[in-house]
Design an enzyme around this catalytic site. Sequence first.
Site, mmCIF file in Angstrom:
data_model
loop_
_atom_site.group_PDB
_atom_site.id
_atom_site.type_symbol
_atom_site.label_atom_id
_atom_site.label_comp_id
_atom_site.label_asym_id
_atom_site.label_seq_id
_atom_site.Cartn_x
_atom_site.Cartn_y
_atom_site.Cartn_z
ATOM 1 N N ASN A 32 0.791 -1.140 -0.146
ATOM 2 C CA ASN A 32 -0.062 -0.039 0.020
ATOM 3 C C ASN A 32 0.891 1.165 0.115
ATOM 4 O O ASN A 32 1.445 1.701 1.021
ATOM 5 C CB ASN A 32 -0.795 -0.087 1.224
ATOM 6 C CG ASN A 32 -1.559 1.198 1.488
ATOM 7 O OD1 ASN A 32 -1.742 1.917 0.264
ATOM 8 N ND2 ASN A 32 -2.287 1.508 2.550
ATOM 9 N N TRP A 33 1.132 1.906 -1.213
ATOM 10 C CA TRP A 33 1.826 2.945 -1.057
ATOM 11 C C TRP A 33 1.298 4.148 -0.761
ATOM 12 O O TRP A 33 2.045 5.371 -0.499
ATOM 13 C CB TRP A 33 2.284 3.186 -2.804
ATOM 14 C CG TRP A 33 2.858 2.357 -3.527
ATOM 15 C CD1 TRP A 33 3.530 0.922 -2.836
ATOM 16 C CD2 TRP A 33 3.696 2.217 -4.697
ATOM 17 N NE1 TRP A 33 4.227 0.214 -3.815
ATOM 18 C CE2 TRP A 33 4.391 1.072 -5.132
ATOM 19 C CE3 TRP A 33 3.657 3.146 -5.803
ATOM 20 C CZ2 TRP A 33 4.944 0.760 -6.293
ATOM 21 C CZ3 TRP A 33 4.152 3.150 -7.095
ATOM 22 C CH2 TRP A 33 4.816 1.864 -7.166
ATOM 23 N N LYS A 34 0.012 4.177 -0.249
ATOM 24 C CA LYS A 34 -0.662 5.329 0.274
ATOM 25 C C LYS A 34 -0.449 6.608 -0.707
ATOM 26 O O LYS A 34 -0.482 6.262 -1.729
ATOM 27 C CB LYS A 34 -0.251 5.710 1.743
ATOM 28 C CG LYS A 34 -0.284 4.240 2.516
ATOM 29 C CD LYS A 34 -0.224 4.646 4.022
ATOM 30 C CE LYS A 34 0.014 3.067 4.807
ATOM 31 N NZ LYS A 34 -0.107 3.646 6.210
ATOM 32 N N HIS A 49 -9.703 0.850 4.771
ATOM 33 C CA HIS A 49 -8.379 0.972 5.587
ATOM 34 C C HIS A 49 -8.550 1.834 6.612
ATOM 35 O O HIS A 49 -9.620 3.015 6.492
ATOM 36 C CB HIS A 49 -7.477 1.734 4.607
ATOM 37 C CG HIS A 49 -5.819 1.633 5.208
ATOM 38 N ND1 HIS A 49 -5.695 2.875 6.248
ATOM 39 C CD2 HIS A 49 -4.915 0.822 4.983
ATOM 40 C CE1 HIS A 49 -4.316 2.498 6.447
ATOM 41 N NE2 HIS A 49 -4.071 1.421 5.699
ATOM 42 N N GLU A 107 -7.307 4.478 7.579
ATOM 43 C CA GLU A 107 -7.020 5.806 7.379
ATOM 44 C C GLU A 107 -8.311 6.342 6.714
ATOM 45 O O GLU A 107 -8.495 7.810 6.896
ATOM 46 C CB GLU A 107 -5.978 6.007 6.625
ATOM 47 C CG GLU A 107 -4.386 5.801 7.345
ATOM 48 C CD GLU A 107 -3.187 5.311 6.737
ATOM 49 O OE1 GLU A 107 -3.312 5.189 5.463
ATOM 50 O OE2 GLU A 107 -2.254 5.061 7.420
ATOM 51 N N GLU A 162 -5.408 -5.366 10.438
ATOM 52 C CA GLU A 162 -4.548 -4.122 10.616
ATOM 53 C C GLU A 162 -4.549 -3.633 11.792
ATOM 54 O O GLU A 162 -5.568 -2.626 11.921
ATOM 55 C CB GLU A 162 -4.455 -3.296 9.596
ATOM 56 C CG GLU A 162 -4.320 -3.770 8.151
ATOM 57 C CD GLU A 162 -3.754 -2.892 7.185
ATOM 58 O OE1 GLU A 162 -2.770 -3.005 6.776
ATOM 59 O OE2 GLU A 162 -4.260 -1.798 7.218
ATOM 60 N N GLY A 206 2.160 2.050 11.017
ATOM 61 C CA GLY A 206 3.199 3.094 10.680
ATOM 62 C C GLY A 206 3.734 3.649 12.132
ATOM 63 O O GLY A 206 4.496 4.766 12.152
ATOM 64 N N SER A 223 3.048 -2.215 10.431
ATOM 65 C CA SER A 223 4.558 -2.266 10.846
ATOM 66 C C SER A 223 5.293 -3.471 10.434
ATOM 67 O O SER A 223 6.167 -3.942 11.327
ATOM 68 C CB SER A 223 4.928 -1.968 12.120
ATOM 69 O OG SER A 223 4.660 -0.413 12.309
ATOM 70 N N GLY A 263 2.647 -1.318 4.466
ATOM 71 C CA GLY A 263 2.666 0.170 4.084
ATOM 72 C C GLY A 263 3.976 0.829 3.821
ATOM 73 O O GLY A 263 4.630 0.576 2.658
ATOM 74 N N GLY A 264 4.584 1.474 4.949
ATOM 75 C CA GLY A 264 5.841 2.003 4.739
ATOM 76 C C GLY A 264 6.998 1.204 3.965
ATOM 77 O O GLY A 264 7.771 1.431 3.280
#
Length: 261
Positions: free
Chosen positions: A20-22, A106, A108, A178, A184, A224, A245-246
């Site tokens: 997930n590049w966001k 998600h 977010e 998640e 994150g 994470s 993610g990151g």
Amino acid sequence: MLRDSVKFSEVAKKKIVAGNWKMNKTIEEGTALAKAVAAGKFSSRVTVVLCPPFINLQSVQKVIARKKSIRLGAQNLYPEPHGAYTGEVSAEMLGAAGVSYVILGHSERRQYFHESDEFISRKIKAALSKGITPIFCCGEPSEIRHAGKHIAYVENQLHNALFNLTEAEISGVVIAYEPIWAIGTGLTASPQQAQEMHASIRKLLKKRFGATTAKNIPILYGGSCNAGNAAELFTLPDVDGGLIGGASLNAEDFIKIANSF
Ligand code: PEP
């Protein structure tokens, strides 16, 4: 240790690692990242999914078009087929752009865009109607975990967003657990915490949709997850891969994670 202490469920055969590049990467940067990932070698047991921002879908699709192991994913859709919904993108449009997966629900989006389980449920149906696999995200905030109510919290999310699906429909869904406190933050769920929740999700799916369907629904872990901890998480009996993610923004790390089975 953990493997001895938990009851093995039959795990889904399909392994998935989705990035997930966001809201990261320009078209140029995203093309370079997709090329670096596409240069990696992946086991045939793993489906790798790249979920760039909408604006990068076409350029990433061009890079991965000939790579059997890599699929294109989006980060959102709007549940209506077309019309006056400024700024939104439909499932049909995504399908036509070569999208096979879409991240829905998600945390977010739930937090910043106030998406409810009911709205997410409409999105899931829209995706399925166009043959796109939803990656449905669920997970609890830290205060709910501290109160010991995390299992019931996630059960409620599943109940609201997924349990109105038919058996055929749910078979086309991927679930990503998640925990919000892990996204994150560098605070990864422990193997025990992840396995407890994944087993609970699988049990609920079994109760609602039957054993065969439940065992074949991939349940990914996200929060994470990185090149250093993926192998430990991915060997858990009910963890079928990860939503990353990151660490998906670094090709070397992401390739390592995808090869952590
Ligand atoms: C995510 O947002 O889906 C996620 C898992 O993020 P991170 O890996 O950065 O915690």
